[in-house]
Each structure stands twice: as C-alpha cells, then as structure tokens.
Scaffold this active site. Sequence first.
Site, PDB file in Angstrom:
ATOM      1  N   LYS A 137       0.874  -1.246  -0.115  1.00  0.00           N
ATOM      2  CA  LYS A 137      -0.080  -0.051  -0.150  1.00  0.00           C
ATOM      3  C   LYS A 137       0.931   1.223   0.112  1.00  0.00           C
ATOM      4  O   LYS A 137       0.749   2.404  -0.644  1.00  0.00           O
ATOM      5  CB  LYS A 137      -0.803  -0.045   1.205  1.00  0.00           C
ATOM      6  CG  LYS A 137      -2.002   1.058   1.385  1.00  0.00           C
ATOM      7  CD  LYS A 137      -2.778   1.038   2.659  1.00  0.00           C
ATOM      8  CE  LYS A 137      -4.014  -0.139   2.406  1.00  0.00           C
ATOM      9  NZ  LYS A 137      -4.859   0.091   3.447  1.00  0.00           N
TER      10      LYS A 137
ATOM     11  N   CYS B  86     -19.499   1.646   7.806  1.00  0.00           N
ATOM     12  CA  CYS B  86     -19.951   2.163   9.048  1.00  0.00           C
ATOM     13  C   CYS B  86     -20.988   1.938   9.902  1.00  0.00           C
ATOM     14  O   CYS B  86     -20.991   1.309  10.948  1.00  0.00           O
ATOM     15  CB  CYS B  86     -19.536   3.968   8.931  1.00  0.00           C
ATOM     16  SG  CYS B  86     -17.912   4.078   8.412  1.00  0.00           S
TER      17      CYS B  86
HETATM   18  C1  UDX Z   1     -21.644   7.310   7.353  1.00  0.00           C
HETATM   19  C2  UDX Z   1     -22.062   8.505   8.030  1.00  0.00           C
HETATM   20  O1  UDX Z   1     -22.793   9.305   7.118  1.00  0.00           O
HETATM   21  C3  UDX Z   1     -20.848   9.382   8.242  1.00  0.00           C
HETATM   22  O2  UDX Z   1     -21.147  10.688   8.940  1.00  0.00           O
HETATM   23  C4  UDX Z   1     -19.808   8.534   9.102  1.00  0.00           C
HETATM   24  O3  UDX Z   1     -18.506   9.298   9.578  1.00  0.00           O
HETATM   25  C5  UDX Z   1     -19.550   6.970   8.266  1.00  0.00           C
HETATM   26  O4  UDX Z   1     -20.781   6.440   8.122  1.00  0.00           O
HETATM   27  P1  UDX Z   1     -21.203   6.409   4.905  1.00  0.00           P
HETATM   28  O5  UDX Z   1     -21.312   5.329   5.517  1.00  0.00           O
HETATM   29  O6  UDX Z   1     -20.291   7.032   4.021  1.00  0.00           O
HETATM   30  O7  UDX Z   1     -21.150   7.455   5.940  1.00  0.00           O
HETATM   31  O8  UDX Z   1     -22.644   6.436   4.078  1.00  0.00           O
HETATM   32  P2  UDX Z   1     -23.796   7.259   4.413  1.00  0.00           P
HETATM   33  O9  UDX Z   1     -24.127   8.314   3.246  1.00  0.00           O
HETATM   34  O10 UDX Z   1     -24.030   7.778   5.777  1.00  0.00           O
HETATM   35  O11 UDX Z   1     -24.951   6.139   3.960  1.00  0.00           O
HETATM   36  C6  UDX Z   1     -25.072   5.041   4.842  1.00  0.00           C
HETATM   37  C7  UDX Z   1     -26.002   4.006   4.287  1.00  0.00           C
HETATM   38  O12 UDX Z   1     -27.516   4.544   4.521  1.00  0.00           O
HETATM   39  C8  UDX Z   1     -25.884   3.883   2.770  1.00  0.00           C
HETATM   40  O13 UDX Z   1     -26.332   2.549   2.675  1.00  0.00           O
HETATM   41  C9  UDX Z   1     -27.037   4.568   2.217  1.00  0.00           C
HETATM   42  O14 UDX Z   1     -27.558   4.228   0.977  1.00  0.00           O
HETATM   43  C10 UDX Z   1     -28.072   4.375   3.381  1.00  0.00           C
HETATM   44  N1  UDX Z   1     -28.872   5.779   3.267  1.00  0.00           N
HETATM   45  C11 UDX Z   1     -28.384   6.893   3.468  1.00  0.00           C
HETATM   46  C12 UDX Z   1     -30.436   5.561   3.107  1.00  0.00           C
HETATM   47  O15 UDX Z   1     -30.630   4.723   2.630  1.00  0.00           O
HETATM   48  N2  UDX Z   1     -31.294   6.757   3.082  1.00  0.00           N
HETATM   49  C13 UDX Z   1     -30.827   7.869   3.348  1.00  0.00           C
HETATM   50  O16 UDX Z   1     -31.578   8.749   3.312  1.00  0.00           O
HETATM   51  C14 UDX Z   1     -29.368   8.157   3.564  1.00  0.00           C
END
Ligand code: UDX
Length: 443
Positions: free
Chosen positions: A35, A269
């Site tokens: 990496k 996450c």
């Molecule tokens: C998340 C948190 O938003 C972020 O603050 C943290 O640091 C890491 O985890 P991430 O996992 O990148 O970020 O994605 P995010 O955009 O939060 O979406 C998470 C999941 O929820 C995705 O599968 C997304 O499709 C789903 N989601 C999100 C929905 O189904 N509906 C929504 O309205 C928002």
Amino acid sequence: MKIAVIGAGYVGLVTAACFSEFGYEVICIDNNKYKIKQLKKKIIPIYEPGLSDLVKKNAKSKYLLFSNSISKIKDANIIFIAVGTPSTRRGDGEADLKFVFSVVKDISKFLIKRKKQLVITKSTVPVGTGKKIQDMMCELRPDLINNKDYFIASNPEFLREGSAIEDFMRPDRVVCGVTDKQAEEILKELYRPLNLREAPVLFADLESAEIIKYASNAFLALKVSFINEIANLCEKTGGNVQMIAKGMGLDNRIGPKFLHPGPGFGGSCFPKDTRALYASFKKNKINNTLVKSVINFNEDRKISIVNKIKNLLKPKIKNKVIAFLGVTFKPNTDDLRESPSLEIIPRLRKLGAKIHAHDPAFNPEFIKVKELDKIKWHSNVLEAIKNADLLVIHTEWNEYRGLDLLKVKKALKNPIILDLRNIFNLDDMKRYNIKYHGIGFKS
Ligand code: UDX
C-alpha cells in the site's frame, strides 16, 4: 505543526491528505508495504472523488509523505491512530481493538520526553477506549506520564464515503475529547484553519467524544430504518413516502436528510457502528432495544426486498433474468462492504434467478466478493438490461437517472422496473407503459 497519521485506509488517507492541504507536514504510516509503495508512486487504492488529486498535489510539494516505519512518529507533535476497528466475528459485533492496541504499543516505543506529543484516536472506538490507552501508556511509558510529556485525545471523524473531502474541509462540527488543557490548546491550533470557516470545534471529555460518534451514526441509521418502515406502511395504505419525508423534514427538529427509503443501510460504518454500540450496552449490562431494533430491521429489510422481487416474478423466479443496476452500498464509491446487494443477490441466485449486473465503479475486486463472481457483469447499462424479465435499481448512481426509458423498455423482455431508490417517477413510467414499482407508495 508535524502530524503523523497511522493507518493509510479510507479515514487515515483522507485525514492525512486534508491536513497536508493546510500546509502541515504530514507523514502517513502503514505497515502494509505494498500500500505504501503504491502511495509513494502516487497510486491511490481508494475510489474517493478528489482524493487522488489531493494526495498527488501534496506528495509533490512534500507536505505529505508515506512510510512503513512507525518510528517516524518521533518527529511529530500530533499522532493520529486511524486503523480499522472491525466488528469481532463472535458475539454481538463488538469493535475489535486489536489493531488500535497494537499501534499504541508501537507508538509507546518512540514517544519522546519533553516533546509534548498528543496521541489522538481518529478511529471509531467504543466508549472507554481512550481511558484504556491512557492506562496502557502508564504501564509502557511511566516516564512520560509523570512529566506530562504526552497526552491522549479522541477526535472521531464524520466523513461520508463519496463526499469525504468536503465533509473534512466543511464539517458541521469538529468533536474533540480531551483530558488536559494543553491537549485542548494543541487541537485548537490544529483545527484553526477550519475554525476560520466557522466550523464549531466542540471540546468534551474523552468518553463523551467517543459516544458522540456512535450515537450520531446510530441515530442516522435509525432515521434510515424509520423511513423504510414508514415506506412499508405506505405500500399498504397509500400515501407517498417521499411526500411524508418532505412533510417531516420541514420540521427543523427532524430535518430533511437521511429520510430517503431504500434497500437498507450498508457500508463500512452504519452496520459496524450500530453493532458495536449495541455491544457496548450489553457489555455494560444496560438494556437496549432501539439500536437492536435498527440492526434487526435493517437485516430483515434485505429479505423483504428479495420477497418483493419474488412476487414480481410470480409464478416462478427460477431461470428468470434480473438486471441489477448498482451493487455498491451507495453512489460515488466502489465500496461494497455490507452493501444490501451482498445479501439480496445470493438469495435471488439461490432461488434460481439469473443476475445480470452493472455498476459504474466496477473493478476486478468486485468479483472477489462472495458470489459476485457467479453473476454476469456488463460494462454497458443497456447490455445489462437486454432481455431481462425485471430491472432492479439498487444504487442511485447518477448515470441511471437519465436512462432513455424508451430504449430501456425495448431492451427489457418484460417492461417491469423495481426502483429501490425512487430515482424515476411514476408519470414517466406511465408514459412509456412500463410497470413501475418504487419504494413507499402503492403501485
Ligand atoms: C456514514 C456517516 O454518514 C458518516 O458521518 C460516518 O463518518 C461514516 O458512516 P457512509 O457510511 O459513507 O457515512 O454513508 P452514508 O451516506 O451515511 O449512507 C450510509 C447508508 O445509509 C448507505 O447504505 C445509504 O444508502 C443509506 N442511506 C443513507 C439511506 O438508505 N437513506 C438515506 O436517506 C441516507
């Protein structure tokens, strides 16, 4: 200000690149030799909009360096621990801290007397981890503790995949957990460039900062599961979940974000952090139903999507061709981790369906993921759709939003679309006489 970031994964690399953009001297350290070798050649292993340019620019200007050697931390005032905290295989998915504690042991060998170094957990760690690190350091380097030459802090990240750089550069807030005024001063100086942009920097105790991260992610996951549950109601009673989300979101106590229904939340996450938070409740023998219900609902949702697809292909799904657009857990990322598709696709295959998939972020890593090597991949959307009995929109990539619906209808053997992200609208579908099923309204 010299910064060391230990862990060149998604969080570590974004953190290192963004701090180097402020003109700080940053060294990003990882024990994975390949990496680091690739990063030194400015080859970025992560699909994150803008990251590659940021790394290349700051590596060229020497603000950003890479190394395999943890001894390099001796030159740094600030040392971020940004290694993974995956769910443990056993039990309820408690965060596995073996990488964090291993790095703490390594760091302890190279901290320098009278240098006033600050060790910061950037990784998402359960409440109490900062205290454990403090106790470890007391054991490993009592010389530092007595002279207050070293400090511990928590500084969780709130980066969303696909918008991580924007989230770093324009955060809603910076959260810092500290145990000492000197640590607070160092962090104030570190985040001054962001503070100038009015990003509030909140100083709290270690435990509060650690819980803020989990509570925020679990609450966002709760919002997603809540709107998905309301969507189920709408599909039976009528009502349109998008209109309901709009009506709810106008209440500024609720807000419009994270109220979009879908196949369930995925990623590296939400699933991990909700499990880890639930495990913290259990470990401390505190009854918890809300976080557990978010986890259970999300798991059940993937199965309910499979049943929805089965019903659309009645009387039998065996040998039916399903075009599956989008496999990643969200758009603008190539991250498949815990994507709902990884549960949905194998179950459909087990029922005898043939899957033809497309994803704009497709790369050879995809076919190393369970069962994704057994489906047919297409680089062209219309090729993926051709002769399919059903089209499923799983991930709301922008390139699907503008699809030529006349071409889609002609390509499909059976003009039925299941839109798990409501990227299309009913009127367009009626115009093309396509049988359309979205999420959260009677169809
Ligand atoms: C998340 C948190 O938003 C972020 O603050 C943290 O640091 C890491 O985890 P991430 O996992 O990148 O970020 O994605 P995010 O955009 O939060 O979406 C998470 C999941 O929820 C995705 O599968 C997304 O499709 C789903 N989601 C999100 C929905 O189904 N509906 C929504 O309205 C928002």
